[in-house]
Design a protein around this motif. Structure first.
Motif, PDB file in Angstrom:
ATOM      1  N   ALA A 288       0.620  -1.185   0.012  1.00 33.16           N
ATOM      2  CA  ALA A 288      -0.117   0.478  -0.120  1.00 33.16           C
ATOM      3  C   ALA A 288       0.869   1.455  -0.032  1.00 33.16           C
ATOM      4  O   ALA A 288       0.694   1.667  -0.480  1.00 33.16           O
ATOM      5  CB  ALA A 288      -1.048  -0.116   0.766  1.00 33.16           C
ATOM      6  N   ALA A 289       1.853   0.938   0.581  1.00 37.03           N
ATOM      7  CA  ALA A 289       2.841   2.246   0.885  1.00 37.03           C
ATOM      8  C   ALA A 289       3.614   2.534  -0.557  1.00 37.03           C
ATOM      9  O   ALA A 289       3.207   3.585  -0.933  1.00 37.03           O
ATOM     10  CB  ALA A 289       3.795   2.243   1.990  1.00 37.03           C
ATOM     11  N   ASP A 290       4.083   1.237  -1.440  1.00 30.60           N
ATOM     12  CA  ASP A 290       4.010   1.713  -2.535  1.00 30.60           C
ATOM     13  C   ASP A 290       3.458   1.795  -3.329  1.00 30.60           C
ATOM     14  O   ASP A 290       3.220   2.667  -4.305  1.00 30.60           O
ATOM     15  CB  ASP A 290       5.287   0.481  -3.000  1.00 30.60           C
ATOM     16  CG  ASP A 290       6.356  -0.274  -1.865  1.00 30.60           C
ATOM     17  OD1 ASP A 290       6.763   0.715  -1.624  1.00 30.60           O
ATOM     18  OD2 ASP A 290       6.450  -1.432  -2.474  1.00 30.60           O
ATOM     19  N   ALA A 291       2.146   1.862  -3.391  1.00 32.18           N
ATOM     20  CA  ALA A 291       1.157   1.906  -4.264  1.00 32.18           C
ATOM     21  C   ALA A 291       0.781   3.582  -4.326  1.00 32.18           C
ATOM     22  O   ALA A 291       0.662   4.380  -5.305  1.00 32.18           O
ATOM     23  CB  ALA A 291       0.075   1.649  -4.201  1.00 32.18           C
ATOM     24  N   VAL A 292       0.853   4.075  -2.830  1.00 34.16           N
ATOM     25  CA  VAL A 292       0.828   5.716  -2.951  1.00 34.16           C
ATOM     26  C   VAL A 292       1.965   6.264  -2.933  1.00 34.16           C
ATOM     27  O   VAL A 292       1.786   7.677  -3.601  1.00 34.16           O
ATOM     28  CB  VAL A 292       0.292   5.878  -0.768  1.00 34.16           C
ATOM     29  CG1 VAL A 292       0.142   7.762  -0.605  1.00 34.16           C
ATOM     30  CG2 VAL A 292      -0.874   4.969  -0.747  1.00 34.16           C
ATOM     31  N   GLN A 293       3.218   5.871  -2.700  1.00 33.33           N
ATOM     32  CA  GLN A 293       4.436   6.708  -3.681  1.00 33.33           C
ATOM     33  C   GLN A 293       4.807   6.491  -4.523  1.00 33.33           C
ATOM     34  O   GLN A 293       5.036   8.015  -5.349  1.00 33.33           O
ATOM     35  CB  GLN A 293       5.157   5.691  -2.785  1.00 33.33           C
ATOM     36  CG  GLN A 293       6.666   6.723  -2.785  1.00 33.33           C
ATOM     37  CD  GLN A 293       7.472   8.253  -2.377  1.00 33.33           C
ATOM     38  OE1 GLN A 293       6.672   7.593  -0.812  1.00 33.33           O
ATOM     39  NE2 GLN A 293       7.241   9.385  -3.278  1.00 33.33           N
ATOM     40  N   HIS A 294       4.205   5.809  -5.943  1.00 36.43           N
ATOM     41  CA  HIS A 294       4.251   5.842  -7.310  1.00 36.43           C
ATOM     42  C   HIS A 294       2.869   6.807  -7.424  1.00 36.43           C
ATOM     43  O   HIS A 294       3.612   7.529  -8.473  1.00 36.43           O
ATOM     44  CB  HIS A 294       3.639   4.300  -7.325  1.00 36.43           C
ATOM     45  CG  HIS A 294       3.482   3.933  -8.964  1.00 36.43           C
ATOM     46  ND1 HIS A 294       4.293   5.171  -9.413  1.00 36.43           N
ATOM     47  CD2 HIS A 294       2.547   3.448  -9.625  1.00 36.43           C
ATOM     48  CE1 HIS A 294       4.275   4.370 -11.054  1.00 36.43           C
ATOM     49  NE2 HIS A 294       2.856   4.174 -10.827  1.00 36.43           N
ATOM     50  N   ALA A 295       1.931   6.404  -6.935  1.00 34.22           N
ATOM     51  CA  ALA A 295       0.816   7.923  -7.036  1.00 34.22           C
ATOM     52  C   ALA A 295       1.509   9.198  -6.941  1.00 34.22           C
ATOM     53  O   ALA A 295       0.527   9.878  -7.876  1.00 34.22           O
ATOM     54  CB  ALA A 295      -0.428   7.566  -6.118  1.00 34.22           C
TER      55      ALA A 295
END
Length: 319
Positions: A288-295
């Protein structure tokens, strides 16, 4: 007044007071320590001490002190461009050229570099020429979170002042004064995660106590693990502008990071972090943290908010 406005760091303050009394202050200081450690406070006090006209320096009362402490002294020059990740070398060269113009009204002309670690090699070499043999009135205050990133030739010409963490009692007292209504659990969590630095503890408390509406809604939806709940949070956000979406995503990253830290044994800075930690595995929090950072990186690349929110809905719902 002396250096009392700087909390803790008693040995450092005694060292500076002794140097002042002997008239042996350096022309170049490296103020090192993590964010929130007091570097900017110390820089203001040092500048005031060098310009003070009283016998007890800094007195905090004379015109020179008041101007220096308020950031209004014409002979205290800040060398920085906050909008640039790397400090432009032109700013350094301009400061070096300005150095040879005598002070406007003070005994010294002081150049403050608030983030010296963000000087590249070219900028540091330009600075080196200034600090090697400055005029008698020239002073440099280099503030750095990562002193090791400065060239050895720069560091060898500086007197390093390393800021230390505060003791638990002092940190608790100051943090309680800033947040009189906070729970003891929140205060203790911020103290532990700050490493003893008041500025970081205050920042952690503010992040934990001032959740944006979208962040509160995200925390509640993410805990349920229901894709539809996340969709109801993200769908209205598609209408936001990128500059509105970015701070929300940054807070989501901080929330997830705090939840992951909570799972590793650190106390949660906010109740929402504890709830997320209990409802998700380490692997799920990392994804989830990786997804938000990618966003966040997509917002920086000018990708449309609808696309970003759609991507997050898929990624955050993927267990």
């Amino acid at each position: 007044m002396d250096f009392d406005a700087l909390l803790g760091n008693d040995a450092l303050k005694q060292r500076l007071s002794a140097a002042l009394s002997r008239g042996q202050l350096s022309h170049c200081y490296l103020l090192s320590g993590p964010s929130g450690s007091g570097k900017r406070t110390l820089a203001k006090l040092l500048a005031a001490a060098m310009l003070c006209t009283s016998s007890r320096r800094p007195c905090g009362q004379c015109a020179q002190c008041r101007k220096a402490l308020s950031g209004m002294h014409p002979d205290v020059i800040t060398v920085d461009d906050p909008e640039k990740k790397i400090i432009p070398v032109k700013l350094v060269r301009d400061a070096c050229a300005d150095l040879y113009i005598r002070p406007n009204e003070g005994a010294k002309k002081i150049y403050v570099f608030p983030r010296a670690q963000d000087l590249n090699a070219q900028g540091q070499n330009a600075l080196l020429k200034c600090i090697e043999e400055p005029p008698a009135y020239g002073v440099f205050l280099l503030l750095s979170e990562h002193a090791e990133q400065l060239l050895p030739t720069i560091r060898s010409r500086c007197v390093e002042l390393r800021l230390s963490p505060l003791g638990d009692d002092l940190l608790h007292r100051e943090l309680s004064a800033h947040f009189p209504n906070a729970s003891q659990a929140s205060l203790r969590a911020a103290m532990l995660r700050s490493g003893g630095y008041l500025g970081q503890a205050i920042d952690l408390m503010q992040k934990g106590s001032e959740l944006l509406p979208q962040t509160q809604a995200f925390a509640d939806a993410f805990c349920t693990g229901i894709a539809g709940a996340l969709l109801r949070v993200l769908a209205p956000m598609e209408r936001l502008k990128r500059e509105q979406l970015r701070p929300i995503l940054i807070q989501w990253t901080e929330l997830l990071s705090s939840a992951a830290a909570s799972r590793s044994g650190l106390p949660a800075i906010a109740p929402e972090c504890e709830k997320i930690a209990q409802s998700r595995t380490d692997a799920q929090l990392l994804r989830a943290a990786d997804a938000v950072q990618h966003a966040i990186s997509l917002t920086d690349a000018n990708v449309g908010t609808a696309h970003i929110c759609g991507m997050l809905c898929v990624k955050l719902s993927d267990h």
